[in-house]
Enzyme design. Sequence first.
Site, PDB file in Angstrom:
ATOM      1  N   CYS A   1      -2.986   1.413   7.695  1.00 25.61           N
ATOM      2  CA  CYS A   1      -2.897   1.910   6.306  1.00 25.61           C
ATOM      3  C   CYS A   1      -3.922   1.223   5.420  1.00 25.61           C
ATOM      4  O   CYS A   1      -4.527   1.856   4.552  1.00 25.61           O
ATOM      5  CB  CYS A   1      -1.499   1.675   5.740  1.00 25.61           C
TER       6      CYS A   1
ATOM      7  N   ARG B   1       1.820   9.982   8.664  1.00 26.64           N
ATOM      8  CA  ARG B   1       0.588  10.127   7.871  1.00 26.64           C
ATOM      9  C   ARG B   1       0.372  11.622   7.596  1.00 26.64           C
ATOM     10  O   ARG B   1      -0.232  12.323   8.402  1.00 26.64           O
ATOM     11  CB  ARG B   1      -0.605   9.547   8.649  1.00 26.64           C
TER      12      ARG B   1
HETATM   13  C1  BEZ Z   1      -0.310   0.476  10.364  1.00 29.07           C
HETATM   14  O1  BEZ Z   1      -0.998  -0.348  10.930  1.00 29.07           O
HETATM   15  O2  BEZ Z   1      -0.650   1.018   9.305  1.00 29.07           O
HETATM   16  C2  BEZ Z   1       0.992   0.879  10.981  1.00 29.07           C
HETATM   17  C3  BEZ Z   1       1.076   0.903  12.353  1.00 29.07           C
HETATM   18  C4  BEZ Z   1       2.281   1.248  12.932  1.00 29.07           C
HETATM   19  C5  BEZ Z   1       3.381   1.555  12.136  1.00 29.07           C
HETATM   20  C6  BEZ Z   1       3.257   1.549  10.770  1.00 29.07           C
HETATM   21  C7  BEZ Z   1       2.061   1.223  10.181  1.00 29.07           C
END
Ligand code: BEZ
Length: 237
Positions: free
Chosen positions: A53, A136
Amino acid sequence: MENENVGRSIPRIGEKAPSFRAVTTQGEINFPDQYAGSWVILFSHPADFTPVCTSEFMTFASMEKDFEKYNCKLVGLSVDGLYSHIAWLRTIKDKIEYKGMKDVEVKFPLIEDITMEVANKYGMMQPGESNTKAVRAVFVIDPKGVIRTVLYYPLSLGRNFQEILRIVIALQTADAFSIATPADWQPGDDVIVPTAGSCGVAKERMDTKDGSLKCYDWFFCTKKLDKDTIFKQLEKK
Ligand code: BEZ
């Protein structure tokens, strides 16, 4: 009987974007009414202070001006609270340097959605992926508040923001020039003219020899549309 689809509906292309009021890092918003007359991208991310993110926010924020050129605004959302959002965006600006991007200020609103009200309206909670984090999602919404494109990516997969910009440009080009865009189209590539709707038009297309059309067959004809013509037209809007 409990309706197992409550909170599971997914807004579809061609429908009006579901409306809501929400608190964001830029104050309250009234969506989508407040964005009437602009294109807007509503997108969700799973959680603040997570690496994928963070890479996405830095990339999207760095491209905000590219979207502005096409009268397109950005609005983010996660099911975290406002103070978490503020702290995360401050950390991004003050501490994170990534792929040449640093001092990145996220100026677009980031919605707090602890109750998951908005996430549920937009089908962003997908329990097969997570019960507690939004997937997402990306909704491209036009100036009339109509959903024009929907994308959903899983938690582990960072989005391609050049592709999201390409989508906005392609939709606006299709609207402005009444054409369609082929696979992997980029501005300047040939575009597809609407398929012939009658035998007469099909024949006319195949008989056109002045070089204005390239027909692979009667139902598949392309024409040139140069970049400058596109950008001049889209930047006027
Ligand atoms: C992230 O790195 O943004 C992420 C990865 C797995 C689950 C939730 C967020």
